[in-house]
Motif scaffolding. Structure first.
Motif, PDB file in Angstrom:
ATOM      1  N   PRO A 180      19.738   3.535   4.839  1.00  0.00           N
ATOM      2  CA  PRO A 180      19.419   4.976   4.878  1.00  0.00           C
ATOM      3  C   PRO A 180      18.615   5.351   3.638  1.00  0.00           C
ATOM      4  O   PRO A 180      18.658   4.701   2.323  1.00  0.00           O
ATOM      5  CB  PRO A 180      20.694   5.716   4.980  1.00  0.00           C
ATOM      6  N   LEU A 181      17.589   6.230   3.505  1.00  0.00           N
ATOM      7  CA  LEU A 181      16.888   6.720   2.535  1.00  0.00           C
ATOM      8  C   LEU A 181      17.935   7.440   1.343  1.00  0.00           C
ATOM      9  O   LEU A 181      17.679   7.213   0.222  1.00  0.00           O
ATOM     10  CB  LEU A 181      16.084   7.819   2.773  1.00  0.00           C
ATOM     11  N   LYS A 182      18.852   8.050   1.999  1.00  0.00           N
ATOM     12  CA  LYS A 182      20.098   8.786   0.925  1.00  0.00           C
ATOM     13  C   LYS A 182      21.396   8.041   1.337  1.00  0.00           C
ATOM     14  O   LYS A 182      21.528   7.861   2.539  1.00  0.00           O
ATOM     15  CB  LYS A 182      20.049  10.238   1.126  1.00  0.00           C
ATOM     16  N   GLN A 183      22.097   7.997   0.158  1.00  0.00           N
ATOM     17  CA  GLN A 183      23.385   7.372   0.488  1.00  0.00           C
ATOM     18  C   GLN A 183      24.266   8.559   0.835  1.00  0.00           C
ATOM     19  O   GLN A 183      24.585   9.647   0.025  1.00  0.00           O
ATOM     20  CB  GLN A 183      24.156   6.570  -0.863  1.00  0.00           C
TER      21      GLN A 183
ATOM     22  N   HIS B  87      12.083   9.234   8.469  1.00  0.00           N
ATOM     23  CA  HIS B  87      12.738  10.265   7.817  1.00  0.00           C
ATOM     24  C   HIS B  87      13.988   9.919   7.160  1.00  0.00           C
ATOM     25  O   HIS B  87      14.358  10.741   6.357  1.00  0.00           O
ATOM     26  CB  HIS B  87      12.536  11.691   8.948  1.00  0.00           C
ATOM     27  N   GLN B  88      14.500   8.887   7.884  1.00  0.00           N
ATOM     28  CA  GLN B  88      16.054   8.632   7.373  1.00  0.00           C
ATOM     29  C   GLN B  88      16.243   7.317   6.853  1.00  0.00           C
ATOM     30  O   GLN B  88      17.100   7.348   6.156  1.00  0.00           O
ATOM     31  CB  GLN B  88      16.921   8.739   8.720  1.00  0.00           C
ATOM     32  N   ASN B  89      15.642   6.405   7.245  1.00  0.00           N
ATOM     33  CA  ASN B  89      15.646   4.926   6.995  1.00  0.00           C
ATOM     34  C   ASN B  89      14.530   4.258   6.346  1.00  0.00           C
ATOM     35  O   ASN B  89      13.479   4.663   6.581  1.00  0.00           O
ATOM     36  CB  ASN B  89      16.175   4.205   8.358  1.00  0.00           C
ATOM     37  N   VAL B  90      14.971   3.026   5.615  1.00  0.00           N
ATOM     38  CA  VAL B  90      14.019   2.315   5.085  1.00  0.00           C
ATOM     39  C   VAL B  90      14.260   1.121   6.134  1.00  0.00           C
ATOM     40  O   VAL B  90      15.148   0.622   6.050  1.00  0.00           O
ATOM     41  CB  VAL B  90      14.401   2.093   3.606  1.00  0.00           C
ATOM     42  N   PHE B  91      12.862   0.366   6.221  1.00  0.00           N
ATOM     43  CA  PHE B  91      13.025  -0.740   7.076  1.00  0.00           C
ATOM     44  C   PHE B  91      12.277  -2.105   6.236  1.00  0.00           C
ATOM     45  O   PHE B  91      11.136  -1.643   5.958  1.00  0.00           O
ATOM     46  CB  PHE B  91      12.349  -0.769   8.447  1.00  0.00           C
ATOM     47  N   ILE B  92      12.988  -3.083   6.239  1.00  0.00           N
ATOM     48  CA  ILE B  92      12.379  -3.912   5.547  1.00  0.00           C
ATOM     49  C   ILE B  92      12.594  -5.411   6.437  1.00  0.00           C
ATOM     50  O   ILE B  92      13.397  -5.474   6.909  1.00  0.00           O
ATOM     51  CB  ILE B  92      13.210  -4.501   4.019  1.00  0.00           C
ATOM     52  N   SER B  93      11.377  -6.081   6.659  1.00  0.00           N
ATOM     53  CA  SER B  93      11.402  -7.103   7.378  1.00  0.00           C
ATOM     54  C   SER B  93      10.792  -8.444   6.695  1.00  0.00           C
ATOM     55  O   SER B  93       9.813  -8.096   5.990  1.00  0.00           O
ATOM     56  CB  SER B  93      10.617  -6.987   8.662  1.00  0.00           C
ATOM     57  N   VAL B  94      11.483  -9.524   6.900  1.00  0.00           N
ATOM     58  CA  VAL B  94      10.929 -10.878   6.445  1.00  0.00           C
ATOM     59  C   VAL B  94      10.863 -11.823   7.574  1.00  0.00           C
ATOM     60  O   VAL B  94      12.001 -12.220   8.267  1.00  0.00           O
ATOM     61  CB  VAL B  94      12.184 -11.325   5.329  1.00  0.00           C
ATOM     62  N   ALA B  95       9.618 -12.327   7.712  1.00  0.00           N
ATOM     63  CA  ALA B  95       9.348 -12.873   8.957  1.00  0.00           C
ATOM     64  C   ALA B  95       8.568 -14.133   8.550  1.00  0.00           C
ATOM     65  O   ALA B  95       7.834 -14.151   7.487  1.00  0.00           O
ATOM     66  CB  ALA B  95       8.680 -12.321   9.877  1.00  0.00           C
ATOM     67  N   ASP B  96       9.258 -15.557   8.942  1.00  0.00           N
ATOM     68  CA  ASP B  96       8.685 -16.714   8.651  1.00  0.00           C
ATOM     69  C   ASP B  96       8.194 -17.679   9.793  1.00  0.00           C
ATOM     70  O   ASP B  96       8.585 -17.169  10.988  1.00  0.00           O
ATOM     71  CB  ASP B  96       9.424 -17.399   7.735  1.00  0.00           C
ATOM     72  N   THR B  97       7.479 -18.439   9.639  1.00  0.00           N
ATOM     73  CA  THR B  97       7.130 -19.713  10.772  1.00  0.00           C
ATOM     74  C   THR B  97       7.733 -20.878  10.516  1.00  0.00           C
ATOM     75  O   THR B  97       7.276 -21.833  10.808  1.00  0.00           O
ATOM     76  CB  THR B  97       5.568 -19.561  10.695  1.00  0.00           C
ATOM     77  N   GLY B  98       9.106 -20.702  10.312  1.00  0.00           N
ATOM     78  CA  GLY B  98       9.881 -21.957   9.653  1.00  0.00           C
ATOM     79  C   GLY B  98      10.676 -22.578  10.830  1.00  0.00           C
ATOM     80  O   GLY B  98      10.343 -22.265  12.174  1.00  0.00           O
ATOM     81  N   ILE B  99      11.811 -23.405  10.441  1.00  0.00           N
ATOM     82  CA  ILE B  99      12.489 -24.195  11.348  1.00  0.00           C
ATOM     83  C   ILE B  99      13.221 -23.362  12.432  1.00  0.00           C
ATOM     84  O   ILE B  99      13.679 -23.825  13.315  1.00  0.00           O
ATOM     85  CB  ILE B  99      13.205 -25.328  10.552  1.00  0.00           C
ATOM     86  N   GLY B 100      13.543 -22.130  12.078  1.00  0.00           N
ATOM     87  CA  GLY B 100      14.362 -21.091  13.187  1.00  0.00           C
ATOM     88  C   GLY B 100      15.750 -21.716  12.906  1.00  0.00           C
ATOM     89  O   GLY B 100      16.237 -22.684  12.410  1.00  0.00           O
TER      90      GLY B 100
ATOM     91  N   SER C 266       0.894  -1.124  -0.061  1.00  0.00           N
ATOM     92  CA  SER C 266       0.161  -0.087   0.065  1.00  0.00           C
ATOM     93  C   SER C 266       0.861   1.367   0.006  1.00  0.00           C
ATOM     94  O   SER C 266       0.512   2.165  -0.661  1.00  0.00           O
ATOM     95  CB  SER C 266      -0.972  -0.131   1.152  1.00  0.00           C
ATOM     96  N   LYS C 267       1.919   1.336   0.734  1.00  0.00           N
ATOM     97  CA  LYS C 267       2.736   2.537   0.810  1.00  0.00           C
ATOM     98  C   LYS C 267       3.819   2.603  -0.327  1.00  0.00           C
ATOM     99  O   LYS C 267       4.520   1.502  -0.609  1.00  0.00           O
ATOM    100  CB  LYS C 267       3.588   2.647   2.208  1.00  0.00           C
ATOM    101  N   GLU C 268       3.927   3.680  -0.983  1.00  0.00           N
ATOM    102  CA  GLU C 268       4.955   3.664  -1.825  1.00  0.00           C
ATOM    103  C   GLU C 268       6.130   4.430  -1.288  1.00  0.00           C
ATOM    104  O   GLU C 268       6.290   5.514  -0.941  1.00  0.00           O
ATOM    105  CB  GLU C 268       4.576   4.385  -3.284  1.00  0.00           C
ATOM    106  N   ILE C 269       7.299   3.572  -1.363  1.00  0.00           N
ATOM    107  CA  ILE C 269       8.527   4.015  -0.725  1.00  0.00           C
ATOM    108  C   ILE C 269       9.761   4.078  -1.703  1.00  0.00           C
ATOM    109  O   ILE C 269       9.863   3.107  -2.198  1.00  0.00           O
ATOM    110  CB  ILE C 269       8.855   3.154   0.673  1.00  0.00           C
ATOM    111  N   HIS C 270      10.481   4.968  -1.641  1.00  0.00           N
ATOM    112  CA  HIS C 270      11.581   5.307  -2.695  1.00  0.00           C
ATOM    113  C   HIS C 270      12.755   5.375  -1.697  1.00  0.00           C
ATOM    114  O   HIS C 270      12.673   6.145  -0.635  1.00  0.00           O
ATOM    115  CB  HIS C 270      11.296   6.591  -3.460  1.00  0.00           C
ATOM    116  N   ALA C 271      13.847   5.086  -2.231  1.00  0.00           N
ATOM    117  CA  ALA C 271      15.230   5.203  -1.578  1.00  0.00           C
ATOM    118  C   ALA C 271      16.524   5.381  -2.747  1.00  0.00           C
ATOM    119  O   ALA C 271      15.962   4.692  -3.642  1.00  0.00           O
ATOM    120  CB  ALA C 271      15.494   4.097  -0.415  1.00  0.00           C
ATOM    121  N   GLU C 272      17.416   5.706  -2.420  1.00  0.00           N
ATOM    122  CA  GLU C 272      18.609   5.643  -3.287  1.00  0.00           C
ATOM    123  C   GLU C 272      19.167   4.368  -2.985  1.00  0.00           C
ATOM    124  O   GLU C 272      19.586   3.837  -2.043  1.00  0.00           O
ATOM    125  CB  GLU C 272      19.501   6.899  -2.762  1.00  0.00           C
TER     126      GLU C 272
END
Ligand code: ADP
Length: 263
Positions: A255-258, A180-193, A139-145
């Motif tokens: 970071p959003l900007k390099q 304002h400064q960073n992008v956060f990406i998370s990948v969560a699974d219900t796997g074997i750990g 839903s959210k459009e996020i841009h970064a360098e």
């Protein structure tokens, strides 16, 4: 008195210099030993599939009147060993390229929402085959360098692992957010750990938690080192939270900007 003072200063400087030299020697020794370890790992990883290929082809060659089914079966096995070696070599080439620091990343304004949507689309069939619910909210459009090609591969490795190490009918949830400064990406699974004492090692080259377990899933043990290098080159960070039998969450921040391209 003046002379004694000067002598004292010079003495201190020599001591400092000696300490620096020792530290540098230690550092070089570490680099050298990790290089040797790496070469020995590469050789070992390539030797295993090569030995299989040799055994398989010899057993056909040494037998008279080989039934057609056996031919087909062995050729299949040989093909999959060759595929494995190709995967290892491709990953190695990617790593070598990332290590050549003088080749700058190609940073550009990147639509991360679109990039992630494309990743999910590519991995959807793999999730479907295991009845895994692959959840992604675009839903959210996020841009970064970012260097889109490299970052896409890095994140793709994470989602690929999440699906690979999650049993049938599990859930993989991918999310993207920013402040304002960073992008956060998370990948969560219900796997074997991942066992607690091994969490810190999974970014090492060729490191796999359980060698026999991973041979079936066809991994090379290089995916996460590629991801780690790429995130570091984006001046970001990567964290793992994992509990055996419950699941794994990987959090990436960039970071959003390099800083390099902006003074
Ligand atoms: P591989 O090609 O073997 O997947 P990676 O470098 O991508 O290599 O990952 C290293 C190891 O970390 C894997 O072999 C696996 O044991 C463990 N691992 C990575 N991601 C996960 C995950 N989401 N759940 C459980 N284990 C994982």
């Amino acid at each position: 008195e003046q002379r004694a003072k000067v002598r004292g200063i010079v003495h201190n400087e020599i001591v400092d210099l000696a300490i620096s030299c020792n530290q540098m020697a230690d550092q070089l020794e570490k680099v050298e030993s990790s290089r040797q370890q790496f070469v020995s790992n590469v050789s070992h990883e390539l030797k295993t599939p090569l030995s299989s290929v040799k055994v398989l082809s010899e057993s056909i060659l040494l037998q008279e009147d080989v039934p057609k089914e056996m031919y087909v079966e062995f050729l299949h096995d040989i093909t999959s060993e060759v595929d494995r070696m190709t995967a290892i070599i491709n990953d190695l080439l990617t790593l070598v390229k990332l290590d050549q620091k003088e080749i700058p990343l190609n940073f550009k304004e990147t639509n991360l929402t679109q990039m992630m949507t494309d990743i999910i689309k590519r991995l959807q069939p793999m999730a479907d085959a295991k009845y895994i619910s692959l959840q992604w909210d675009a839903s959210k459009e996020i841009h970064a360098e970012a260097d889109e090609m490299k970052l896409s591969l890095a994140i793709s490795n994470l989602v690929d692992n999440a699906v690979k190490y999650t049993p049938e009918e599990g859930t993989v949830k991918v999310s993207l957010d920013a402040d304002h400064q960073n992008v956060f990406i998370s990948v969560a699974d219900t796997g074997i750990g991942i066992p607690e004492d091994e969490v810190n090692r999974i970014f090492e080259r060729f490191y796999r938690v359980d060698k026999t377990r991973d041979r079936e899933t066809g991994g090379t043990g290089l995916g996460l080192s590629i991801t780690h290098s790429t995130i570091m080159m984006h001046k970001g960070s990567i964290k793992v939270n994992s509990k055996e039998e419950e699941g794994t969450t990987i959090l990436v921040r960039i970071p959003l900007k390099q800083p390099t391209t902006h003074g």
